[in-house]
Design a protein around this motif. Structure first.
Motif, PDB file in Angstrom:
ATOM      1  N   CYS A 311       0.832  -1.209   0.000  1.00  0.00           N
ATOM      2  CA  CYS A 311       0.000   0.000   0.000  1.00  0.00           C
ATOM      3  C   CYS A 311       0.868   1.261   0.000  1.00  0.00           C
ATOM      4  N   ALA A 312       1.971   1.215   0.760  1.00  0.00           N
ATOM      5  CA  ALA A 312       2.882   2.357   0.785  1.00  0.00           C
ATOM      6  C   ALA A 312       3.509   2.585  -0.584  1.00  0.00           C
ATOM      7  N   LEU A 313       3.911   1.496  -1.251  1.00  0.00           N
ATOM      8  CA  LEU A 313       4.475   1.619  -2.593  1.00  0.00           C
ATOM      9  C   LEU A 313       3.456   2.199  -3.577  1.00  0.00           C
ATOM     10  N   LEU A 314       2.219   1.728  -3.483  1.00  0.00           N
ATOM     11  CA  LEU A 314       1.180   2.252  -4.362  1.00  0.00           C
ATOM     12  C   LEU A 314       0.977   3.745  -4.143  1.00  0.00           C
ATOM     13  N   THR A 315       0.993   4.162  -2.869  1.00  0.00           N
ATOM     14  CA  THR A 315       0.808   5.579  -2.553  1.00  0.00           C
ATOM     15  C   THR A 315       1.966   6.422  -3.068  1.00  0.00           C
ATOM     16  N   ILE A 316       3.185   5.945  -2.846  1.00  0.00           N
ATOM     17  CA  ILE A 316       4.380   6.676  -3.299  1.00  0.00           C
ATOM     18  C   ILE A 316       4.365   6.839  -4.813  1.00  0.00           C
ATOM     19  N   ASN A 317       4.075   5.759  -5.530  1.00  0.00           N
ATOM     20  CA  ASN A 317       4.064   5.832  -6.987  1.00  0.00           C
ATOM     21  C   ASN A 317       2.910   6.683  -7.511  1.00  0.00           C
ATOM     22  N   PHE A 318       1.780   6.655  -6.805  1.00  0.00           N
ATOM     23  CA  PHE A 318       0.645   7.482  -7.208  1.00  0.00           C
ATOM     24  C   PHE A 318       0.989   8.965  -7.072  1.00  0.00           C
ATOM     25  N   VAL A 319       1.569   9.341  -5.922  1.00  0.00           N
ATOM     26  CA  VAL A 319       1.944  10.744  -5.701  1.00  0.00           C
ATOM     27  C   VAL A 319       2.996  11.179  -6.719  1.00  0.00           C
ATOM     28  N   PHE A 320       3.994  10.318  -6.929  1.00  0.00           N
ATOM     29  CA  PHE A 320       5.027  10.645  -7.921  1.00  0.00           C
ATOM     30  C   PHE A 320       4.421  10.824  -9.303  1.00  0.00           C
ATOM     31  N   GLY A 321       3.532   9.920  -9.692  1.00  0.00           N
ATOM     32  CA  GLY A 321       2.913  10.010 -11.007  1.00  0.00           C
ATOM     33  C   GLY A 321       2.105  11.283 -11.184  1.00  0.00           C
ATOM     34  N   ALA A 322       1.349  11.677 -10.148  1.00  0.00           N
ATOM     35  CA  ALA A 322       0.501  12.866 -10.246  1.00  0.00           C
ATOM     36  C   ALA A 322       1.333  14.129 -10.439  1.00  0.00           C
ATOM     37  N   PHE A 323       2.332  14.328  -9.578  1.00  0.00           N
ATOM     38  CA  PHE A 323       3.079  15.581  -9.628  1.00  0.00           C
ATOM     39  C   PHE A 323       4.082  15.622 -10.777  1.00  0.00           C
ATOM     40  N   SER A 324       4.678  14.478 -11.124  1.00  0.00           N
ATOM     41  CA  SER A 324       5.607  14.480 -12.258  1.00  0.00           C
ATOM     42  C   SER A 324       4.860  14.728 -13.560  1.00  0.00           C
ATOM     43  N   GLN A 325       3.641  14.196 -13.670  1.00  0.00           N
ATOM     44  CA  GLN A 325       2.858  14.448 -14.880  1.00  0.00           C
ATOM     45  C   GLN A 325       2.408  15.904 -14.961  1.00  0.00           C
ATOM     46  N   LEU A 326       2.082  16.487 -13.826  1.00  0.00           N
ATOM     47  CA  LEU A 326       1.745  17.911 -13.787  1.00  0.00           C
ATOM     48  C   LEU A 326       2.917  18.746 -14.296  1.00  0.00           C
ATOM     49  N   VAL A 327       4.126  18.376 -13.912  1.00  0.00           N
ATOM     50  CA  VAL A 327       5.322  19.057 -14.410  1.00  0.00           C
ATOM     51  C   VAL A 327       5.485  18.824 -15.904  1.00  0.00           C
ATOM     52  N   ASN A 328       5.329  17.581 -16.351  1.00  0.00           N
ATOM     53  CA  ASN A 328       5.534  17.246 -17.763  1.00  0.00           C
ATOM     54  C   ASN A 328       4.621  18.043 -18.687  1.00  0.00           C
TER      55      ASN A 328
END
Length: 410
Positions: A311-328
Motif C-alpha cells: 500500500c505504501a508503494l502504491l501511494t508513493i508511486n501514485f503521488v510521484f505520477g501525479a506531480f511528475s505528470q503535472l510538471v511534464n
C-alpha cells in the motif's frame, strides 16, 4: 477537438503505442532479473543500452522530423518496434533470448522510440491551434497516463504468470495497433516550408541547440530535466532490484506497484489543465517537482512484503505520477508556446537530448552504487539527488512565470 477524427486517431495510436512501450520497459528488465538472474551491473547496462539512443539520436531525430510528416515518422517507428519485439518473442520461444539478444532489442526499441516521441510531440502543434495546446497536451498526456496504468501491470503479470515470449509478443501487438490507427490520419500537415537547398543536417542541429541555449526558459527546462532524468534513472535501477530482491515481491506485484504511477499521472494531466492558469505556471512547476521527486525518499524505509508495504508503494508511486505528470504537461506547454513552428522538432529533440541524454550514465551509476553500497543506501542518495531539479527551477526565470505564457520567440 474531440470531434476531429484525425486527432482521435492520433490519440488512440499514441495511447496503445505508449502501452506497448511501458509494458516493454518492465518486461525486459524483469526477464533479465528473474529469468537470466542478471546482477546489478548487468541490469544497469541493459537499461543504459535502452536509453543510449536518446543521447545518440535525439538531435538527428529533431532535424529529420522538422522536414517530414510526423505521421510518416510515427508509422515507420511503430512498424519497426513491432518487428523488433516480435523477433524477440520468437527468439525466446526458441530458447535463444539471452542477455546479448536483450541488449540488441532494448537498443532497437529505444532508438525507434526516440523518433516516435519527437514526432508525436511535434504533430500536435501542426494539428491544433496554439490556444488548444494545453488541452491537447492534457489529452495526449492523459492517454500516456492510461498506458502507465496498464503497461507495467500487464508486463509484470505476463512475465510472472505466463512467459517472456508472450510478454514481448504483447508489446509487438500494441505497436502494430498504433501503426494501424496513425496511418489512417488523413490531414495534410502544415510542414514548415523548406528552401530549394535546405541546410545540412549538422547546421540544422546547431540551429536547434543555439535556439534552446539562447532562451532562458528552455535552457532551464534542459538543466532541470537533465538533473531529474539522471538521478531518476539511477533510482529506477536500484528500485527494480529493491522490489523483487529486498522486499521479495513477485513480478505481478512489482508491475502493480509501478502501474500506480498511471492513475496518479492521469490526475496530474487533469490538474495541468487548471492549476497553472489559477496559481501561475512557475509556482506549479516548482511545487509539483519538489513534491513528486521528494516522495521517493520514503522508499528505502520500507521492509518486507506485507500489505502495508504494498500500500505504501502504491501511494508513493501514485503521488510521484501525479506531480511528475503535472510538471511534464506544464513544461511541454511552455516549450511549445515559446518555440516557432519551424523549430518545434529540433527544440523537442534538443531538450530530450540534454534532458534525457544522461540517463544511460544514471542507470550505470545506479547499478554501481547498488553493487557497492546496497539498494537502500543507493536509493536514499539518488532520491535526494532528484531534488536538484526543483531547486534549479526555483532559482530560474521559469519560477516567475505567471498565469499566461509568453509568446513565441520566433
Amino acid at each position: 477537438m474531440w470531434r476531429d477524427g484525425d486527432f482521435r486517431r492520433l490519440w488512440l495510436g499514441q495511447t496503445v503505442s505508449q502501452l506497448g512501450e511501458h509494458a516493454t520497459l518492465v518486461v525486459l528488465p524483469l526477464f533479465a532479473v528473474l529469468t537470466l538472474d542478471a546482477g546489478a551491473g548487468q541490469l544497469g547496462v541493459l537499461r543504459a543500452v535502452g536509453q543510449a539512443p536518446i543521447l545518440l539520436l535525439s538531435l538527428f531525430a529533431g532535424a529529420w522530423v522538422d522536414r517530414w510528416r510526423t505521421r510518416t515518422v510515427m508509422v515507420l517507428t511503430d512498424a519497426g518496434r513491432s518487428l523488433a519485439l516480435g523477433a524477440a518473442a520468437v527468439a525466446a520461444l526458441l530458447g535463444l533470448l539471452g542477455l546479448p539478444s536483450l541488449l540488441v532489442v532494448a537498443f532497437a526499441v529505444g532508438a525507434l522510440s526516440v523518433f516516435f516521441d519527437v514526432a508525436y510531440q511535434t504533430s500536435l502543434v501542426r494539428m491544433v491551434t496554439r490556444e488548444q495546446l494545453v488541452r491537447g497536451n492534457s489529452a495526449l498526456e492523459g492517454s500516456r497516463s492510461a498506458a502507465q496504468i496498464g503497461g507495467p501491470a500487464l508486463g509484470g503479470a505476463l512475465v510472472s504468470a505466463l512467459s517472456a515470449p508472450v510478454a514481448a509478443a504483447c508489446g509487438a501487438v500494441f505497436f502494430a495497433l498504433s501503426f494501424l490507427s496513425i496511418r489512417r490520419i488523413g490531414r495534410r500537415e502544415s510542414v514548415p516550408k523548406q528552401s530549394d537547398r535546405p541546410p545540412r543536417v549538422w547546421r540544422r542541429i546547431h540551429e536547434g541547440l543555439r535556439f534552446v541555449a539562447a532562451d532562458s526558459l528552455l535552457r532551464t527546462v534542459c538543466l532541470a530535466s537533465a538533473a531529474f532524468q539522471f538521478f531518476f534513472a539511477a533510482v529506477m535501477t536500484a528500485y527494480l532490484l529493491f522490489l523483487p530482491r529486498d522486499l521479495h515481491l513477485s513480478g505481478a506485484v512489482v508491475g502493480l506497484a509501478l502501474a500506480a504511477t498511471g492513475p496518479g499521472a492521469l490526475l496530474g494531466s487533469l490538474l495541468a489543465a487548471r492549476l497553472p492558469h489559477r496559481f501561475g505556471h512557475g509556482a506549479v512547476l516548482v511545487c509539483a517537482a519538489a513534491l513528486g521527486d521528494g516522495v521517493f525518499l520514503f522508499v528505502p524505509a520500507l521492509r518486507g512484503s506485507s500489505v502495508a508495504t504494498v500500500c505504501a508503494l502504491l501511494t508513493i508511486n501514485f503521488v510521484f505520477g501525479a506531480f511528475s505528470q503535472l510538471v511534464n504537461v506544464t513544461v511541454m506547454a511552455v516549450r511549445q508556446t515559446v518555440t516557432p513552428d519551424g523549430m518545434q522538432g529540433r527544440a523537442a529533440a534538443t531538450i530530450n537530448f540534454v534532458g534525457m541524454g544522461l540517463t544511460p550514465l544514471g542507470s550505470l551509476l545506479g547499478g554501481f552504487l547498488t553493487a557497492e553500497w546496497g539498494t537502500r543506501t543507493s536509493l536514499l542518495v539518488t532520491a535526494a539527488g532528484m531534488l536538484l531539479s526543483p531547486a534549479l527551477m526555483a532559482l530560474s526565470p521559469l519560477a516567475r512565470l505567471g498565469r499566461t505564457l509568453p509568446a513565441s520567440r520566433g
